[in-house]
Design an enzyme around this catalytic site. Structure first.
Site, mmCIF file in Angstrom:
data_model
loop_
_atom_site.group_PDB
_atom_site.id
_atom_site.type_symbol
_atom_site.label_atom_id
_atom_site.label_comp_id
_atom_site.label_asym_id
_atom_site.label_seq_id
_atom_site.Cartn_x
_atom_site.Cartn_y
_atom_site.Cartn_z
ATOM 1 N N CYS A 14 0.862 -1.184 0.000
ATOM 2 C CA CYS A 14 0.000 0.000 0.000
ATOM 3 C C CYS A 14 0.898 1.233 0.000
ATOM 4 C CB CYS A 14 -0.873 0.007 1.241
ATOM 5 S SG CYS A 14 -1.809 -1.494 1.427
ATOM 6 N N ARG A 31 1.411 1.829 -5.934
ATOM 7 C CA ARG A 31 1.683 0.758 -4.954
ATOM 8 C C ARG A 31 0.411 0.007 -4.596
ATOM 9 N NH1 ARG A 31 6.612 1.454 -2.131
ATOM 10 N NH2 ARG A 31 5.784 0.177 -0.441
ATOM 11 N N TRP A 50 -3.764 -1.768 -1.454
ATOM 12 C CA TRP A 50 -3.830 -3.008 -2.242
ATOM 13 C C TRP A 50 -4.316 -4.051 -1.252
ATOM 14 C CZ3 TRP A 50 -2.071 -8.004 -2.420
ATOM 15 C CH2 TRP A 50 -2.224 -8.658 -3.638
ATOM 16 N N ASN A 66 0.370 -0.538 6.321
ATOM 17 C CA ASN A 66 0.835 -1.246 5.119
ATOM 18 C C ASN A 66 1.451 -2.544 5.605
ATOM 19 O OD1 ASN A 66 1.918 -2.104 2.727
ATOM 20 N ND2 ASN A 66 3.633 -0.672 2.737
ATOM 21 N N GLY A 67 0.884 -3.686 5.167
ATOM 22 C CA GLY A 67 1.440 -4.975 5.570
ATOM 23 C C GLY A 67 0.328 -5.930 5.990
ATOM 24 N N GLU A 124 10.740 -12.873 -20.090
ATOM 25 C CA GLU A 124 10.363 -11.493 -19.752
ATOM 26 C C GLU A 124 9.302 -10.979 -20.720
ATOM 27 O OE1 GLU A 124 10.392 -9.558 -17.455
ATOM 28 O OE2 GLU A 124 10.108 -7.560 -18.299
ATOM 29 N N LYS A 171 5.515 -9.674 -19.647
ATOM 30 C CA LYS A 171 4.995 -8.331 -19.981
ATOM 31 C C LYS A 171 3.597 -8.419 -20.585
ATOM 32 C CE LYS A 171 7.285 -5.794 -18.099
ATOM 33 N NZ LYS A 171 7.834 -6.775 -17.292
ATOM 34 N N GLU A 188 0.993 -9.660 -17.997
ATOM 35 C CA GLU A 188 0.618 -8.824 -16.843
ATOM 36 C C GLU A 188 -0.076 -7.533 -17.231
ATOM 37 O OE1 GLU A 188 3.690 -7.244 -14.318
ATOM 38 O OE2 GLU A 188 5.127 -7.172 -15.933
ATOM 39 N N HIS A 238 10.042 -31.107 -27.002
ATOM 40 C CA HIS A 238 9.835 -31.977 -25.826
ATOM 41 C C HIS A 238 8.452 -31.782 -25.231
ATOM 42 C CE1 HIS A 238 14.025 -33.181 -25.985
ATOM 43 N NE2 HIS A 238 14.316 -31.909 -26.217
ATOM 44 N N LYS A 273 2.852 -2.431 -7.637
ATOM 45 C CA LYS A 273 4.235 -2.235 -8.065
ATOM 46 C C LYS A 273 5.211 -2.966 -7.153
ATOM 47 C CE LYS A 273 7.587 -0.604 -10.461
ATOM 48 N NZ LYS A 273 7.860 -1.200 -11.783
HETATM 49 C C1 AGP Z 1 7.473 -6.998 -13.432
HETATM 50 O O1 AGP Z 1 6.876 -6.348 -14.548
HETATM 51 C C2 AGP Z 1 6.497 -7.205 -12.306
HETATM 52 N N1 AGP Z 1 5.874 -6.008 -11.921
HETATM 53 C C3 AGP Z 1 7.082 -8.014 -11.178
HETATM 54 O O2 AGP Z 1 7.422 -9.272 -11.717
HETATM 55 C C4 AGP Z 1 8.331 -7.448 -10.473
HETATM 56 O O3 AGP Z 1 9.439 -7.499 -11.341
HETATM 57 C C5 AGP Z 1 8.637 -8.332 -9.258
HETATM 58 O O4 AGP Z 1 7.535 -8.242 -8.391
HETATM 59 C C6 AGP Z 1 9.909 -7.919 -8.516
HETATM 60 O O5 AGP Z 1 9.774 -6.601 -8.049
HETATM 61 P P1 AGP Z 1 11.101 -5.857 -7.470
HETATM 62 O O6 AGP Z 1 12.066 -5.761 -8.623
HETATM 63 O O7 AGP Z 1 10.610 -4.529 -6.996
HETATM 64 O O8 AGP Z 1 11.640 -6.720 -6.368
#
Ligand code: AGP
Length: 628
Positions: free
Chosen positions: A2, A31, A81, A107-108, A497, A501, A504, A520, A623
């Site tokens: 959060c 966040r 969040w 937050n937590g 990667e 992208k 997500e 395989h 994030k």
């Molecule tokens: C990447 O696009 C994602 N948002 C997610 O996989 C992110 O890379 C992962 O949560 C790690 O975050 P960090 O680099 O802040 O530790």
């Protein structure tokens, strides 16, 4: 996960505390954005003033316009969040004490909330929400009143410390009390909190984005520390009340960097900052004679020389950056490099020795999975080096050393510029290890550093010349229900990667895997018009890799696939077999991830935009994942 912010100013009643909170929440919304709320206190108030709304911050702002809150001297704000309790008005923060004197945001996750709630209910306390945070608010109200009975005066700072000692789990808590209307109190355990130092005013935030518009001077709070801000006065203690001296730092970017700056989205802006992110991460890390200088990495050369294994711990995109670096570091330093998903790492009972260097890669520096893996590694006696993009965050603070990337704030949930910056920093680490261990000659290191320095321009070439081709491909494939992403060698983590992208931010089912795996099993997925994205190695490198990838393209083409190739300019073969080609400039094999990933970032963004999705705040994500 959060976003939280607090403010204490000198003027007893004004609109500034609310303004500071709303602007800060706007910068922190990445966040978490399920709901948002604020609470205020001013001299003369009998009860805290507060407002909270489900949904985006704009819902709260609309509600405040219709029913304004009074002026105040202090304020706290929260953008959520959801971890427990669905996103709703009643579950939004702040939560209020039974007597309405105290407001609290969190937050937590408070892991012993149920037990605490049971005890409070047995004493007649009532609850309206399904959150652990409301339990903390009711508990704090109770403790605060006990202190007044004991001493005759309110002491929110001591009340928060007493409560913090009773909680288990991860928490950053901020609270205000109308009986002390000029202070905000905070406490943290396993969740981030930084202090902004203003002129006669102070700020608290989950990260510096909360207050960077007002001040760049900051303090990073350590584990199990509490803080009281009162105008320009800041007091930090441990949970037992012993005064502590937190570390001061200056934020190295300004508020404009956290603005869109005219771009349609933060993701668009940040992809176009890929070149600068690489360049800035390289900056200032060489001596006049050109040798690598990682002075900020406070680990003795002797220790580096003794390292006989590296384990990278990270999550998501950061783990793929580590996976790319594995190929390079093993090639340069000739020691094994394992790449472990942080959330798997400590449960597999890893083999760690004092000669193992654990490298924790994290853009936010707050990913709980990575933080817990870091702690495990250190408990086992290994040294941990953090590669991180956020100053003053928890992971670099708890590591033995840190190598900062300088990509600037990354606001979009989908990590883009941080990925190329993380690869760059990990390469610097690998070359530094080769330098101190003598596994490469100086001229070889210089050649590679020269290749690295040339990469920003090559990334820029892709951004300048391939955008239309990529956008057209996104348009053509907008209705595809799934994608396969294939790569070999350093192209394999790039395929992972690229798949992440698209997954997500466009919510498209994708799978990335090593191209050699195709026969395989996964080739069974290939049907007519199935889009297959292939990262093609340079034909000038180990061309056995190139030839095998061309064979893979032929195999999927033969089964009706629609093939999208990311390939090096001038590749004579790829044009015969690929339906669409995203070209990138020639560069050494180990440098290619820095350019190969860019079209995949743009493709995912274009696809999400064409689907009219929010590329910066995709559903269900935040994030920084600050809970395990
Ligand atoms: C990447 O696009 C994602 N948002 C997610 O996989 C992110 O890379 C992962 O949560 C790690 O975050 P960090 O680099 O802040 O530790």
């Amino acid at each position: 996960m959060c976003g939280i912010i607090g403010y204490s100013g000198q003027i007893s009643v004004s609109t500034k505390p609310l303004e500071v909170c709303l602007q800060g929440l706007g910068r922190l919304e990445y966040r978490g954005y399920d709901s948002a709320g604020v609470a205020l206190a001013a001299p003369g108030m009998e009860e805290v003033a507060w407002k909270k709304k489900a949904g985006r911050l704009s819902n709260l702002e609309e509600s405040l316009k219709k029913n304004p809150l009074p002026g105040a001297q202090v304020a706290i704000g929260h953008t959520r969040w959801a971890t427990n309790g669905v996103p709703s008005d009643v579950n939004a923060h702040p939560h209020i004490s039974q007597d309405n004197k105290i407001a609290l945001i969190h937050n937590g996750i408070i892991e012993n909330a149920a037990a605490l709630k049971f005890d409070l209910e047995s004493e007649g306390y009532t609850f309206v929400s399904a959150t652990d945070t409301e339990v903390a608010a009711k508990l704090l109200g109770k403790i605060a009143n006990q202190i007044i009975e004991e001493t005759g005066t309110p002491n929110l700072f001591e009340a928060v410390r007493r409560m913090a000692r009773m909680l288990t789990g991860a928490f950053t808590i901020l609270a205000v009390d109308v009986r002390q209307p000029d202070i905000v109190v905070g406490a943290r355990h396993d969740s981030p909190l930084v202090v902004g130092l203003g002129d006669g005013e102070s700020f608290l935030g989950s990260d510096v984005a909360a207050f960077v518009a007002y001040t760049k001077e900051a303090l990073e709070l350590g584990q199990d520390q509490a803080v009281q801000i009162q105008g320009g006065n800041v007091t930090v203690t441990d949970f037992d009340g012993n005064v502590a001296t937190p570390k001061h730092f200056t934020v190295d970017w300004d508020a404009s960097a956290a603005e869109k700056g005219g771009w349609p989205s933060f993701m668009d802006k940040e992809i176009h900052e890929d070149p600068e992110a690489v360049a800035q991460t390289l900056l200032g890390r060489f001596d006049l004679d050109g040798s690598l200088n990682l002075d900020e990495v406070h680990i003795d050369e002797e220790v580096f020389r003794s390292i006989d294994k590296i384990i990278v711990i990270a999550c998501g995109t950061a783990s793929y950056a580590g996976f790319v670096a594995k190929y390079a570091i093993e090639h340069w330093v000739r020691i094994p490099v394992e790449v472990e998903l942080a959330h798997e790492f400590r449960y597999r009972d890893p083999i760690l020795t004092p000669r193992t260097l654990v490298v924790a890669i994290s853009q936010s520096g707050e990913t709980m999975d990575t933080l817990m893996a870091l702690r495990h590694a250190r408990e086992q006696g290994s040294r941990v080096l953090a590669i991180c993009n956020t100053q003053g965050s928890t992971i670099p603070r708890e590591a033995d050393a840190v190598l900062y990337t300088h990509a600037g704030p990354e606001i979009a949930v989908a990590s883009t510029k941080a990925f190329v910056a993380q690869i760059t920093a990990a390469y610097l680490l690998g070359l530094y290890l080769a330098q101190v261990k003598g596994t490469m000659y100086r001229d070889e290191i210089q050649d590679i550093l020269r290749d690295l320095r040339a990469m920003p321009e090559k990334i820029q070439w892709v951004l300048d010349n391939q955008a239309d081709t990529i956008h057209d491909a996104a348009q053509k494939l907008i209705n595809a229900h799934s994608f396969l992403f294939l790569g070999r060698h350093v192209g394999y983590p790039v395929a992972l990667e690229g798949a992440l992208k698209l997954k997500e931010i466009a919510y498209t089912f994708t799978e990335g895997f090593a191209a050699g795996e195709l026969k395989h099993g996964p080739i069974a997925l290939v049907e007519e018009d199935e889009p297959v994205v292939v990262i093609v190695p340079s034909p000038r490198g180990r061309n056995i890799l190139h030839d095998k990838i061309i064979s893979n393209i032929q195999e999927v083409k033969a089964r009706g696939a629609f093939t999208v190739a990311v390939a090096e300019e001038g590749d004579p073969d790829v044009e015969q077999y690929a339906d669409v080609i995203f070209w990138r400039p020639q560069c050494p094999t180990l440098m290619s991830p820095l350019v190969d990933v860019v079209p995949l970032q743009l493709f995912a963004m274009d696809t999400a935009e064409l689907k009219k999705l929010d590329v910066d705040k995709p559903r269900n994500l935040a994030k920084s994942v600050t809970v395990e």
